[in-house]
Design a protein around this motif. Sequence first.
Motif, PDB file in Angstrom:
ATOM      1  N   SER A  86       0.727  -1.101  -0.015  1.00 22.06           N
ATOM      2  CA  SER A  86      -0.002  -0.029   0.161  1.00 22.06           C
ATOM      3  C   SER A  86       0.937   1.098   0.157  1.00 22.06           C
ATOM      4  N   LYS A  89      -0.863   4.462   1.621  1.00 23.49           N
ATOM      5  CA  LYS A  89      -0.962   4.277   3.003  1.00 23.49           C
ATOM      6  C   LYS A  89       0.428   4.722   3.693  1.00 23.49           C
ATOM      7  N   SER A 121      -6.131   2.140   8.477  1.00 26.49           N
ATOM      8  CA  SER A 121      -6.507   1.680   7.063  1.00 26.49           C
ATOM      9  C   SER A 121      -6.528   2.728   6.137  1.00 26.49           C
ATOM     10  N   ASN A 123      -8.616   2.732   2.335  1.00 26.21           N
ATOM     11  CA  ASN A 123      -9.229   2.096   1.313  1.00 26.21           C
ATOM     12  C   ASN A 123      -9.735   2.962   0.157  1.00 26.21           C
TER      13      ASN A 123
END
Length: 345
Positions: A86, A89, A121, A123
Motif C-alpha cells: 500500500s 498508506k 487503514s 481503502n
Amino acid sequence: MKHQHWIRSAALAGVIVLLTTGCSILGTGKKTDIDAPPTTDVDAKTTSASVTVDMSDEITSQMTIFVKDAKGFVTPVSIALPKTVSVAKTTLEYMVDGGPETSLLPAGFQGLLPKGTKVISLNIKDKQATVDFSKEFLTYDVKDERKLLEAITWNLTNFPTVEKVQLRVDGKDLKEMPKGKTPLDTPLARTMGINLEKAEDAEFGQSTPVTLYFLSKNDQDYKYYVPVTRLVKRTENIAQTVVDQLIKGPDLKKGLGAVFNTGTEVKSIKPTEGLITVDFSNKLLGADQKASGDALQSVILSLTENTAYKQVQIKVDGAVKITSTDNQNYSKPVLRPSHINPSKM
C-alpha cells in the motif's frame, strides 16, 4: 461543473465566497475543476534541480509526500520510501511529525500529521480514498487545521486512483474538524486549493482559482517549488491566466521567489490535442541568452496542474531550440515531472 465543491472548499480558508466559475481549458469552451496532475507511465522528458524520477533500487521507491516548510507552506517533497503493498498508506505514514520521515526531509520541513498518529487503514474505491486515523490525529494544532487537510488531500489525490478523500478516526467518519470546526460532511477534493491567497484585484464571488508553482529556498540553499492557489479575477482563459500570474510573480512578503525576468512577455499560447504551446518573447532570456530552467519548470508544473494538457512545448520568438540554465532539452514537448522537490538528504 462542480461549483459547489470549490465554493465550500474556499470557505474552509475562513472566507465566505460565492465563486461561480472554475477552471476552463483554453480554446475548448469546456470547464473543469482544478484536477490532480495528469498521470503517465512515461517519465518526464526533462529534469531540473527540483524534479526527479523513480529510483531503480529494489527496496525503495521515490515518492512525493506533502509536508510543511519553515515558512508554513504546504509543500511536496520527494523522498525514498520503502516499497510496500500500500504505497498511498505508506506516504501518509511518512507525513507524521516525528516519524520515519524526519531524517529524510530537508532542514526546516516537518510532517503535519500529529505525533503518534497511526494510519489504521486506507481503502480506495470508486476514486475515493477513505482514511482511518488513530485518535492521536485529533491532537493537531488548530492553526494548522487547514494545512493538515490540504496535505492529506493533495497527497492522496496525487495518485491517479484517487479524486476524493474521506477522513475517519477510530472507525467513525469525521463530520467536522474538532478544533477549528472545518466542515467535513462531504469528501475533500483537490478543488479546496493549497496555500490559498487572493489577488488584490479579485473580488470574492467573481473569482477563479489557479494553482501556481513559485520558488523557495531553505537556510541550507535547498531550492524547491511551492504550489499556491490564487483567486484571480473571473476568467475562462485559464492557460493565459496561469502564465500571466507566474510572470506577475508571488507575494514577496511571504518569502517566495519570482522565476521570470522583469518584462517577460507571452507572444501566444496555442492548444492542440494533449499539448499546449507557449511562445515567449526573447525577454525570457537572460544576459547569457539562456532561459531560466526554474521558470520553464514553473510553467510546466503550473499549466499541467490547471488544465487537461499533459505536455507543454516552450518556444522563444517561435523557435524551439532553447538553451536553458539547467542544461536540459526543451526542444520537444515536455511532460509533467514524475516527482517534485527531491530531498537532498
